[in-house]
Design a protein around this motif. Structure first.
Motif, PDB file in Angstrom:
ATOM      1  N   VAL A 157      -2.435  -2.822  -4.030  1.00 46.61           N
ATOM      2  CA  VAL A 157      -2.728  -1.672  -3.159  1.00 46.61           C
ATOM      3  C   VAL A 157      -3.115  -0.432  -3.960  1.00 46.61           C
ATOM      4  CG1 VAL A 157      -1.682  -0.016  -1.567  1.00 46.61           C
ATOM      5  CG2 VAL A 157      -1.471  -2.457  -1.131  1.00 46.61           C
ATOM      6  N   PRO A 158      -2.313  -0.005  -4.971  1.00 47.89           N
ATOM      7  CA  PRO A 158      -2.743   1.187  -5.742  1.00 47.89           C
ATOM      8  C   PRO A 158      -4.077   0.970  -6.447  1.00 47.89           C
ATOM      9  CG  PRO A 158      -0.435   0.665  -6.164  1.00 47.89           C
ATOM     10  CD  PRO A 158      -1.001  -0.502  -5.426  1.00 47.89           C
ATOM     11  N   LEU A 159      -4.294  -0.240  -6.964  1.00 51.28           N
ATOM     12  CA  LEU A 159      -5.540  -0.515  -7.683  1.00 51.28           C
ATOM     13  C   LEU A 159      -6.733  -0.421  -6.754  1.00 51.28           C
ATOM     14  CD1 LEU A 159      -7.146  -1.503 -10.148  1.00 51.28           C
ATOM     15  CD2 LEU A 159      -6.579  -3.851  -9.460  1.00 51.28           C
ATOM     16  N   THR A 160      -6.637  -1.078  -5.587  1.00 54.25           N
ATOM     17  CA  THR A 160      -7.778  -1.090  -4.676  1.00 54.25           C
ATOM     18  C   THR A 160      -8.038   0.296  -4.084  1.00 54.25           C
ATOM     19  OG1 THR A 160      -6.276  -1.843  -2.915  1.00 54.25           O
ATOM     20  CG2 THR A 160      -7.535  -3.517  -4.082  1.00 54.25           C
ATOM     21  N   LYS A 161      -6.973   1.073  -3.880  1.00 57.90           N
ATOM     22  CA  LYS A 161      -7.169   2.438  -3.381  1.00 57.90           C
ATOM     23  C   LYS A 161      -7.967   3.266  -4.380  1.00 57.90           C
ATOM     24  CE  LYS A 161      -3.299   3.098  -0.180  1.00 57.90           C
ATOM     25  NZ  LYS A 161      -2.062   3.862   0.096  1.00 57.90           N
ATOM     26  N   ARG A 162      -7.597   3.164  -5.667  1.00 57.17           N
ATOM     27  CA  ARG A 162      -8.303   3.944  -6.684  1.00 57.17           C
ATOM     28  C   ARG A 162      -9.739   3.431  -6.869  1.00 57.17           C
ATOM     29  NH1 ARG A 162      -6.115   8.582  -7.196  1.00 57.17           N
ATOM     30  NH2 ARG A 162      -7.159   8.848  -9.213  1.00 57.17           N
ATOM     31  N   LEU A 163      -9.919   2.102  -6.803  1.00 60.36           N
ATOM     32  CA  LEU A 163     -11.267   1.557  -6.919  1.00 60.36           C
ATOM     33  C   LEU A 163     -12.133   1.980  -5.733  1.00 60.36           C
ATOM     34  CD1 LEU A 163     -10.577  -2.072  -8.212  1.00 60.36           C
ATOM     35  CD2 LEU A 163     -11.611  -0.193  -9.483  1.00 60.36           C
ATOM     36  N   SER A 164     -11.535   1.971  -4.529  1.00 65.77           N
ATOM     37  CA  SER A 164     -12.272   2.398  -3.344  1.00 65.77           C
ATOM     38  C   SER A 164     -12.654   3.871  -3.445  1.00 65.77           C
ATOM     39  CB  SER A 164     -11.424   2.155  -2.095  1.00 65.77           C
ATOM     40  OG  SER A 164     -12.089   2.599  -0.936  1.00 65.77           O
ATOM     41  N   LEU A 165     -11.713   4.698  -3.924  1.00 63.68           N
ATOM     42  CA  LEU A 165     -12.004   6.118  -4.095  1.00 63.68           C
ATOM     43  C   LEU A 165     -13.103   6.324  -5.133  1.00 63.68           C
ATOM     44  CD1 LEU A 165     -11.367   9.101  -3.558  1.00 63.68           C
ATOM     45  CD2 LEU A 165      -9.531   8.936  -5.254  1.00 63.68           C
ATOM     46  N   LEU A 166     -13.006   5.577  -6.236  1.00 66.40           N
ATOM     47  CA  LEU A 166     -14.019   5.691  -7.287  1.00 66.40           C
ATOM     48  C   LEU A 166     -15.387   5.258  -6.764  1.00 66.40           C
ATOM     49  CD1 LEU A 166     -14.363   6.400 -10.282  1.00 66.40           C
ATOM     50  CD2 LEU A 166     -13.933   4.002 -10.825  1.00 66.40           C
ATOM     51  N   ASP A 167     -15.408   4.221  -5.944  1.00 66.44           N
ATOM     52  CA  ASP A 167     -16.664   3.749  -5.366  1.00 66.44           C
ATOM     53  C   ASP A 167     -17.282   4.812  -4.447  1.00 66.44           C
ATOM     54  OD1 ASP A 167     -18.605   1.543  -4.663  1.00 66.44           O
ATOM     55  OD2 ASP A 167     -17.712   1.874  -2.704  1.00 66.44           O
TER      56      ASP A 167
END
Length: 442
Positions: A157-167
Protein backbone atom coordinates in the motif's frame (compact mmCIF):
# COMPACT_ATOMS: atom_id res chain seq x y z
CA UNK A 1 -1.56 -0.28 -9.53
CA UNK A 2 -3.94 -3.26 -9.53
CA UNK A 3 -1.48 -5.11 -11.75
CA UNK A 4 1.20 -4.75 -9.07
CA UNK A 5 -1.06 -6.18 -6.36
CA UNK A 6 -2.32 -9.04 -8.51
CA UNK A 7 1.11 -9.82 -9.93
CA UNK A 8 2.93 -9.95 -6.61
CA UNK A 9 0.18 -11.87 -4.77
CA UNK A 10 -0.14 -14.46 -7.54
CA UNK A 11 3.63 -14.75 -7.83
CA UNK A 12 4.11 -15.42 -4.12
CA UNK A 13 1.12 -17.75 -3.71
CA UNK A 14 1.93 -19.55 -6.96
CA UNK A 15 5.54 -19.96 -5.88
CA UNK A 16 4.46 -21.47 -2.56
CA UNK A 17 2.10 -23.92 -4.26
CA UNK A 18 4.61 -24.87 -6.94
CA UNK A 19 7.48 -25.33 -4.50
CA UNK A 20 5.26 -27.39 -2.21
CA UNK A 21 4.28 -29.63 -5.11
CA UNK A 22 7.91 -30.07 -6.19
CA UNK A 23 9.02 -30.89 -2.65
CA UNK A 24 6.24 -33.47 -2.33
CA UNK A 25 7.45 -35.14 -5.51
CA UNK A 26 11.03 -35.16 -4.24
CA UNK A 27 9.96 -36.66 -0.93
CA UNK A 28 7.84 -39.30 -2.68
CA UNK A 29 10.69 -40.27 -4.99
CA UNK A 30 13.37 -40.46 -2.30
CA UNK A 31 11.57 -41.99 0.69
CA UNK A 32 9.87 -45.32 1.23
CA UNK A 33 6.11 -45.46 1.20
CA UNK A 34 5.00 -45.78 4.82
CA UNK A 35 1.66 -45.83 6.53
CA UNK A 36 0.49 -43.05 8.78
CA UNK A 37 1.42 -43.50 12.42
CA UNK A 38 -2.11 -44.45 13.56
CA UNK A 39 -2.42 -47.20 10.91
CA UNK A 40 1.00 -48.62 11.80
CA UNK A 41 -0.46 -49.46 15.22
CA UNK A 42 -3.25 -51.48 13.60
CA UNK A 43 -0.74 -53.17 11.32
CA UNK A 44 1.31 -54.33 14.29
CA UNK A 45 -1.89 -55.43 16.04
CA UNK A 46 -2.80 -57.56 13.04
CA UNK A 47 0.66 -59.09 13.00
CA UNK A 48 0.30 -60.02 16.65
CA UNK A 49 -3.15 -61.53 16.08
CA UNK A 50 -1.92 -63.60 13.12
CA UNK A 51 1.03 -64.91 15.13
CA UNK A 52 -1.32 -65.89 17.94
CA UNK A 53 -3.76 -67.65 15.56
CA UNK A 54 -0.93 -69.62 13.97
CA UNK A 55 -0.53 -71.41 17.31
CA UNK A 56 -4.15 -72.61 17.38
CA UNK A 57 -5.98 -75.44 15.67
CA UNK A 58 -8.51 -74.87 12.88
CA UNK A 59 -11.60 -75.29 15.07
CA UNK A 60 -10.27 -72.77 17.61
CA UNK A 61 -9.71 -69.95 15.09
CA UNK A 62 -13.25 -68.55 14.84
CA UNK A 63 -13.70 -68.27 18.60
CA UNK A 64 -10.35 -66.57 19.02
CA UNK A 65 -11.08 -64.06 16.21
CA UNK A 66 -14.40 -63.18 17.87
CA UNK A 67 -12.55 -62.73 21.12
CA UNK A 68 -10.05 -60.39 19.40
CA UNK A 69 -12.88 -58.29 17.95
CA UNK A 70 -14.47 -57.83 21.36
CA UNK A 71 -11.19 -57.26 23.15
CA UNK A 72 -9.74 -54.65 20.79
CA UNK A 73 -13.04 -53.18 19.54
CA UNK A 74 -12.10 -53.71 15.91
CA UNK A 75 -13.72 -55.50 12.99
CA UNK A 76 -11.58 -58.64 12.54
CA UNK A 77 -12.83 -61.31 10.12
CA UNK A 78 -11.54 -64.80 9.32
CA UNK A 79 -12.01 -65.65 5.65
CA UNK A 80 -11.13 -68.32 3.17
CA UNK A 81 -8.22 -67.35 1.00
CA UNK A 82 -10.13 -68.47 -2.06
CA UNK A 83 -12.91 -65.98 -1.35
CA UNK A 84 -10.54 -62.98 -1.80
CA UNK A 85 -10.40 -61.93 -5.45
CA UNK A 86 -7.25 -59.88 -6.07
CA UNK A 87 -5.38 -58.77 -9.19
CA UNK A 88 -2.37 -60.90 -9.99
CA UNK A 89 0.16 -58.32 -8.76
CA UNK A 90 -1.56 -57.88 -5.39
CA UNK A 91 -2.09 -61.61 -5.02
CA UNK A 92 1.62 -62.17 -5.64
CA UNK A 93 2.51 -59.50 -3.04
CA UNK A 94 0.20 -61.18 -0.49
CA UNK A 95 1.76 -64.58 -1.19
CA UNK A 96 5.34 -63.33 -0.84
CA UNK A 97 4.94 -61.05 2.20
CA UNK A 98 1.92 -62.76 3.81
CA UNK A 99 0.48 -59.28 4.29
CA UNK A 100 -1.32 -56.69 2.19
CA UNK A 101 -2.69 -53.22 2.91
CA UNK A 102 -5.37 -51.71 0.66
CA UNK A 103 -6.88 -48.27 0.98
CA UNK A 104 -10.23 -47.22 -0.41
CA UNK A 105 -12.37 -44.13 -0.08
CA UNK A 106 -14.18 -45.55 2.97
CA UNK A 107 -11.57 -47.61 4.87
CA UNK A 108 -8.12 -49.14 5.07
CA UNK A 109 -8.08 -52.96 4.73
CA UNK A 110 -5.40 -55.17 6.30
CA UNK A 111 -4.96 -58.79 5.11
CA UNK A 112 -2.73 -61.41 6.74
CA UNK A 113 -2.16 -64.99 5.61
CA UNK A 114 -1.96 -67.42 8.50
CA UNK A 115 1.27 -69.34 8.06
CA UNK A 116 0.01 -72.39 9.95
CA UNK A 117 -3.32 -72.28 8.09
CA UNK A 118 -2.52 -71.45 4.42
CA UNK A 119 -6.15 -71.55 3.33
CA UNK A 120 -7.24 -69.03 5.94
CA UNK A 121 -6.97 -65.25 5.78
CA UNK A 122 -7.30 -62.70 8.56
CA UNK A 123 -8.74 -59.33 7.50
CA UNK A 124 -9.50 -56.10 9.32
CA UNK A 125 -11.13 -52.90 8.02
CA UNK A 126 -10.34 -49.55 9.64
CA UNK A 127 -12.83 -46.85 8.63
CA UNK A 128 -11.32 -43.56 7.53
CA UNK A 129 -11.71 -40.59 9.77
CA UNK A 130 -14.45 -38.10 8.98
CA UNK A 131 -13.76 -35.22 6.59
CA UNK A 132 -13.78 -32.71 9.42
CA UNK A 133 -10.03 -32.95 9.90
CA UNK A 134 -9.44 -32.72 6.17
CA UNK A 135 -11.67 -29.68 5.85
CA UNK A 136 -9.91 -28.14 8.80
CA UNK A 137 -6.55 -28.61 7.09
CA UNK A 138 -7.90 -26.93 3.96
CA UNK A 139 -9.29 -24.07 6.03
CA UNK A 140 -5.98 -23.56 7.82
CA UNK A 141 -4.14 -23.63 4.50
CA UNK A 142 -6.48 -21.00 3.09
CA UNK A 143 -6.00 -18.89 6.21
CA UNK A 144 -2.23 -19.17 5.72
CA UNK A 145 -2.41 -18.01 2.11
CA UNK A 146 -4.88 -15.27 3.01
CA UNK A 147 -2.57 -14.04 5.77
CA UNK A 148 0.38 -13.97 3.36
CA UNK A 149 -1.72 -12.06 0.83
CA UNK A 150 -2.85 -9.51 3.41
CA UNK A 151 0.74 -9.03 4.59
CA UNK A 152 1.84 -8.41 1.02
CA UNK A 153 -0.99 -5.96 0.43
CA UNK A 154 -0.15 -4.12 3.67
CA UNK A 155 3.46 -3.84 2.51
CA UNK A 156 2.46 -2.76 -0.98
CA UNK A 157 0.00 0.00 0.00
CA UNK A 158 2.66 2.65 0.87
CA UNK A 159 4.69 1.70 -2.20
CA UNK A 160 1.78 1.88 -4.63
CA UNK A 161 0.55 5.15 -3.13
CA UNK A 162 3.95 6.78 -3.67
CA UNK A 163 4.26 5.28 -7.17
CA UNK A 164 0.77 6.51 -8.04
CA UNK A 165 1.61 9.98 -6.74
CA UNK A 166 4.88 10.00 -8.66
CA UNK A 167 3.04 8.93 -11.81
CA UNK A 168 0.47 11.73 -11.46
CA UNK A 169 3.16 14.35 -10.81
CA UNK A 170 5.19 13.13 -13.79
CA UNK A 171 2.08 13.43 -15.97
CA UNK A 172 1.44 16.98 -14.72
CA UNK A 173 5.09 17.83 -15.26
CA UNK A 174 4.85 16.53 -18.82
CA UNK A 175 1.84 18.80 -19.41
CA UNK A 176 3.92 21.85 -18.55
CA UNK A 177 3.49 22.27 -14.77
CA UNK A 178 7.23 22.49 -14.18
CA UNK A 179 6.90 23.55 -10.53
CA UNK A 180 5.41 20.24 -9.31
CA UNK A 181 7.49 18.34 -6.75
CA UNK A 182 6.84 15.27 -4.63
CA UNK A 183 6.89 15.89 -0.89
CA UNK A 184 9.26 13.63 1.07
CA UNK A 185 7.71 10.99 3.33
CA UNK A 186 9.37 8.84 5.97
CA UNK A 187 7.05 5.97 5.00
CA UNK A 188 8.27 5.89 1.41
CA UNK A 189 10.22 2.91 0.08
CA UNK A 190 11.37 4.85 -2.99
CA UNK A 191 12.73 8.02 -1.41
CA UNK A 192 15.81 7.80 -3.64
CA UNK A 193 13.67 7.78 -6.79
CA UNK A 194 11.57 10.66 -5.43
CA UNK A 195 14.67 12.73 -4.70
CA UNK A 196 15.98 12.00 -8.20
CA UNK A 197 12.64 13.10 -9.67
CA UNK A 198 12.74 16.36 -7.72
CA UNK A 199 16.32 17.06 -8.78
CA UNK A 200 15.49 16.27 -12.39
CA UNK A 201 12.40 18.48 -12.27
CA UNK A 202 14.40 21.34 -10.76
CA UNK A 203 17.10 21.06 -13.40
CA UNK A 204 14.59 20.94 -16.25
CA UNK A 205 12.64 23.88 -14.80
CA UNK A 206 15.87 25.86 -14.49
CA UNK A 207 16.92 25.03 -18.04
CA UNK A 208 13.53 25.96 -19.48
CA UNK A 209 13.42 29.20 -17.48
CA UNK A 210 16.95 30.08 -18.51
CA UNK A 211 16.19 29.39 -22.16
CA UNK A 212 13.11 31.60 -22.03
CA UNK A 213 15.00 34.29 -20.18
CA UNK A 214 17.96 34.02 -22.52
CA UNK A 215 15.75 34.27 -25.60
CA UNK A 216 13.88 37.26 -24.18
CA UNK A 217 17.05 39.03 -23.09
CA UNK A 218 18.80 38.41 -26.39
CA UNK A 219 15.85 39.73 -28.37
CA UNK A 220 15.76 42.82 -26.15
CA UNK A 221 19.46 43.52 -25.70
CA UNK A 222 20.43 42.89 -29.32
CA UNK A 223 18.14 45.59 -30.64
CA UNK A 224 20.27 48.50 -29.42
CA UNK A 225 23.66 47.34 -30.80
CA UNK A 226 22.07 46.22 -34.08
CA UNK A 227 20.35 49.60 -34.45
CA UNK A 228 23.64 51.38 -33.69
CA UNK A 229 25.44 49.22 -36.24
CA UNK A 230 22.87 50.02 -38.89
CA UNK A 231 23.01 53.73 -38.08
CA UNK A 232 26.81 53.77 -38.11
CA UNK A 233 27.07 51.89 -41.41
CA UNK A 234 24.46 54.11 -43.09
CA UNK A 235 26.19 57.24 -41.78
CA UNK A 236 29.56 56.03 -43.01
CA UNK A 237 28.12 55.26 -46.43
CA UNK A 238 26.51 58.69 -46.72
CA UNK A 239 29.52 60.60 -45.43
CA UNK A 240 32.12 61.88 -47.88
CA UNK A 241 34.53 63.17 -45.22
CA UNK A 242 37.21 60.55 -44.66
CA UNK A 243 37.83 61.59 -41.05
CA UNK A 244 34.16 61.54 -40.15
CA UNK A 245 33.74 58.21 -41.97
CA UNK A 246 36.57 56.85 -39.84
CA UNK A 247 34.80 58.01 -36.67
CA UNK A 248 31.63 56.21 -37.72
CA UNK A 249 33.58 53.05 -38.49
CA UNK A 250 35.27 53.16 -35.07
CA UNK A 251 31.85 53.38 -33.46
CA UNK A 252 30.71 50.39 -35.52
CA UNK A 253 33.78 48.48 -34.35
CA UNK A 254 32.99 49.31 -30.72
CA UNK A 255 29.40 48.14 -31.12
CA UNK A 256 30.61 44.93 -32.76
CA UNK A 257 32.97 44.33 -29.85
CA UNK A 258 30.16 44.93 -27.36
CA UNK A 259 27.87 42.65 -29.36
CA UNK A 260 30.52 39.94 -29.44
CA UNK A 261 31.09 40.19 -25.69
CA UNK A 262 27.36 40.07 -25.05
CA UNK A 263 26.86 36.95 -27.15
CA UNK A 264 29.86 35.27 -25.53
CA UNK A 265 28.52 36.01 -22.05
CA UNK A 266 25.02 34.79 -22.91
CA UNK A 267 26.25 31.58 -24.51
CA UNK A 268 28.56 30.87 -21.59
CA UNK A 269 25.72 31.26 -19.13
CA UNK A 270 23.45 29.06 -21.25
CA UNK A 271 26.04 26.26 -21.13
CA UNK A 272 26.64 26.49 -17.38
CA UNK A 273 24.09 23.84 -16.42
CA UNK A 274 25.91 21.33 -18.60
CA UNK A 275 29.22 22.35 -17.03
CA UNK A 276 27.73 21.79 -13.59
CA UNK A 277 27.32 18.09 -14.37
CA UNK A 278 31.07 17.62 -14.87
CA UNK A 279 32.67 19.35 -11.87
CA UNK A 280 36.16 18.32 -10.79
CA UNK A 281 36.38 18.70 -7.00
CA UNK A 282 39.79 18.71 -5.35
CA UNK A 283 41.21 19.63 -1.96
CA UNK A 284 42.14 23.31 -1.58
CA UNK A 285 43.24 25.63 1.18
CA UNK A 286 40.40 28.16 1.11
CA UNK A 287 42.43 30.80 2.92
CA UNK A 288 45.27 30.65 0.41
CA UNK A 289 42.79 30.36 -2.47
CA UNK A 290 40.95 33.58 -1.58
CA UNK A 291 44.21 35.42 -0.89
CA UNK A 292 45.53 34.46 -4.33
CA UNK A 293 42.43 35.87 -6.05
CA UNK A 294 42.69 39.10 -4.05
CA UNK A 295 46.34 39.43 -5.10
CA UNK A 296 45.30 39.05 -8.77
CA UNK A 297 42.98 42.06 -8.48
CA UNK A 298 45.28 44.20 -6.32
CA UNK A 299 47.00 45.96 -9.28
CA UNK A 300 43.61 46.89 -10.78
CA UNK A 301 42.38 48.09 -7.38
CA UNK A 302 45.50 50.22 -6.95
CA UNK A 303 44.83 51.89 -10.30
CA UNK A 304 41.35 52.80 -9.04
CA UNK A 305 42.74 54.06 -5.73
CA UNK A 306 41.03 51.18 -3.92
CA UNK A 307 42.26 48.91 -1.13
CA UNK A 308 41.60 45.14 -0.79
CA UNK A 309 42.15 43.60 2.65
CA UNK A 310 41.83 39.90 3.52
CA UNK A 311 41.02 38.79 7.09
CA UNK A 312 41.76 35.08 7.45
CA UNK A 313 42.54 32.60 10.23
CA UNK A 314 46.11 31.49 10.83
CA UNK A 315 45.40 27.80 10.24
CA UNK A 316 44.75 26.33 6.81
CA UNK A 317 41.13 25.76 5.74
CA UNK A 318 40.96 22.47 3.84
CA UNK A 319 37.83 22.12 1.68
CA UNK A 320 36.84 20.15 -1.41
CA UNK A 321 35.47 22.16 -4.34
CA UNK A 322 35.91 22.79 -8.06
CA UNK A 323 38.78 25.27 -8.23
CA UNK A 324 37.85 26.75 -11.61
CA UNK A 325 34.27 27.67 -10.77
CA UNK A 326 34.91 28.79 -7.17
CA UNK A 327 37.69 31.01 -8.54
CA UNK A 328 35.19 32.42 -11.05
CA UNK A 329 32.55 33.04 -8.34
CA UNK A 330 34.90 34.80 -5.91
CA UNK A 331 36.42 36.82 -8.76
CA UNK A 332 32.91 37.97 -9.75
CA UNK A 333 32.14 39.01 -6.17
CA UNK A 334 35.36 41.00 -5.85
CA UNK A 335 34.96 42.60 -9.30
CA UNK A 336 31.39 43.53 -8.41
CA UNK A 337 32.61 45.13 -5.18
CA UNK A 338 35.34 47.06 -7.00
CA UNK A 339 32.80 48.47 -9.46
CA UNK A 340 30.69 50.02 -6.71
CA UNK A 341 32.96 50.67 -3.76
CA UNK A 342 34.49 54.04 -2.99
CA UNK A 343 37.82 53.26 -1.40
CA UNK A 344 37.92 49.88 0.31
CA UNK A 345 36.98 46.18 0.05
CA UNK A 346 37.45 43.84 2.98
CA UNK A 347 37.24 40.04 2.76
CA UNK A 348 36.41 37.91 5.82
CA UNK A 349 36.62 34.14 6.23
CA UNK A 350 34.25 33.04 8.99
CA UNK A 351 33.51 29.55 10.30
CA UNK A 352 30.05 28.26 11.26
CA UNK A 353 29.00 24.85 12.52
CA UNK A 354 28.71 23.32 9.06
CA UNK A 355 30.19 25.88 6.64
CA UNK A 356 32.97 28.31 5.87
CA UNK A 357 31.65 31.70 4.75
CA UNK A 358 33.47 34.15 2.46
CA UNK A 359 32.20 37.69 3.13
CA UNK A 360 33.02 40.54 0.73
CA UNK A 361 32.40 44.01 2.26
CA UNK A 362 32.54 47.31 0.36
CA UNK A 363 31.96 50.97 1.26
CA UNK A 364 29.60 51.74 -1.63
CA UNK A 365 25.91 52.62 -1.57
CA UNK A 366 24.79 49.07 -0.90
CA UNK A 367 21.84 47.13 -2.38
CA UNK A 368 18.25 48.18 -1.61
CA UNK A 369 16.38 45.68 0.56
CA UNK A 370 13.66 45.10 -2.04
CA UNK A 371 16.30 44.18 -4.64
CA UNK A 372 18.33 41.71 -2.59
CA UNK A 373 16.50 38.61 -3.81
CA UNK A 374 16.25 39.50 -7.49
CA UNK A 375 19.85 40.70 -7.76
CA UNK A 376 21.04 37.09 -8.19
CA UNK A 377 18.68 36.34 -11.06
CA UNK A 378 20.04 36.38 -14.59
CA UNK A 379 19.62 39.52 -16.73
CA UNK A 380 18.16 41.55 -13.86
CA UNK A 381 19.83 44.71 -12.56
CA UNK A 382 19.22 46.10 -9.08
CA UNK A 383 19.01 49.77 -10.07
CA UNK A 384 20.66 52.32 -12.29
CA UNK A 385 23.35 53.08 -9.75
CA UNK A 386 24.39 49.52 -9.09
CA UNK A 387 24.46 46.55 -11.50
CA UNK A 388 25.59 43.07 -10.81
CA UNK A 389 28.55 42.83 -13.17
CA UNK A 390 30.97 45.32 -14.61
CA UNK A 391 30.14 44.15 -18.13
CA UNK A 392 26.55 45.27 -17.50
CA UNK A 393 25.10 42.06 -18.92
CA UNK A 394 23.52 41.11 -15.58
CA UNK A 395 25.20 37.69 -15.36
CA UNK A 396 28.02 38.03 -12.83
CA UNK A 397 26.03 37.39 -9.65
CA UNK A 398 23.77 34.88 -11.43
CA UNK A 399 26.91 32.83 -12.10
CA UNK A 400 27.91 33.17 -8.43
CA UNK A 401 24.52 31.84 -7.31
CA UNK A 402 24.67 28.88 -9.67
CA UNK A 403 28.20 27.93 -8.58
CA UNK A 404 27.07 28.11 -4.95
CA UNK A 405 24.14 25.78 -5.71
CA UNK A 406 26.48 23.29 -7.40
CA UNK A 407 28.53 23.10 -4.21
CA UNK A 408 25.48 22.94 -1.86
CA UNK A 409 26.35 26.43 -0.64
CA UNK A 410 24.49 29.74 -0.48
CA UNK A 411 25.03 33.32 -1.50
CA UNK A 412 23.23 36.37 -0.12
CA UNK A 413 23.65 40.11 0.24
CA UNK A 414 23.06 42.35 3.25
CA UNK A 415 24.31 45.61 4.69
CA UNK A 416 27.99 45.58 5.65
CA UNK A 417 28.65 46.00 9.38
CA UNK A 418 32.28 46.87 8.64
CA UNK A 419 32.14 49.44 5.83
CA UNK A 420 28.46 50.37 5.61
CA UNK A 421 28.01 49.33 1.97
CA UNK A 422 27.07 45.89 0.67
CA UNK A 423 28.21 42.59 2.17
CA UNK A 424 28.03 39.52 -0.09
CA UNK A 425 28.27 36.18 1.78
CA UNK A 426 29.30 33.04 -0.10
CA UNK A 427 29.18 29.80 1.95
CA UNK A 428 30.80 26.42 1.28
CA UNK A 429 29.99 23.27 3.32
CA UNK A 430 32.76 21.68 5.35
CA UNK A 431 31.73 18.26 4.04
CA UNK A 432 31.39 18.53 0.28
CA UNK A 433 28.55 16.61 -1.44
CA UNK A 434 30.73 16.40 -4.56
CA UNK A 435 32.82 13.54 -3.14
CA UNK A 436 31.55 10.04 -2.37
CA UNK A 437 32.92 9.87 1.18
CA UNK A 438 32.88 12.37 3.98
CA UNK A 439 36.22 14.03 4.69
CA UNK A 440 36.37 16.27 7.69
CA UNK A 441 38.18 19.57 7.25
CA UNK A 442 41.56 19.86 8.87
Amino acid sequence: MKKIYIGIVFTVIGSLVFLGWVLDLVVQDNTEQTLPADLVVYQKMMAGMAKSLDQLKDFELAAQVTKFSEQFQVSVVLEQTANLALPQTLDKQLTIHNTLVLQSGEATHFYYLLTAHPNMLLSMAIPKESDEGYLQDIALTLVLYLGISLSLVAWLVPLTKRLSLLDKLAARFGLGQLDVRIKPSRFSYIDGIESSFNRMATQIETLVADNKLLAGSLSHDLRTPVACLRFGIEAALDCNDIKQKTVYLHRVEQELTRLENMLEAFLEYASMERNGLSLSPAEHDLSQFVTSIANELTPLANNKQQRITVHKPENAISLYFDGHWIHRAILNLLSNGMDYCVNAIEIQLQETEFDWVIKVHDDGKGVPVDKRDSIFEAFVTANTSRTRENTNFGLGLAIVKRVANWHAGQVKVETSTLLGGACFSFSLPKVSPLISKEISPK
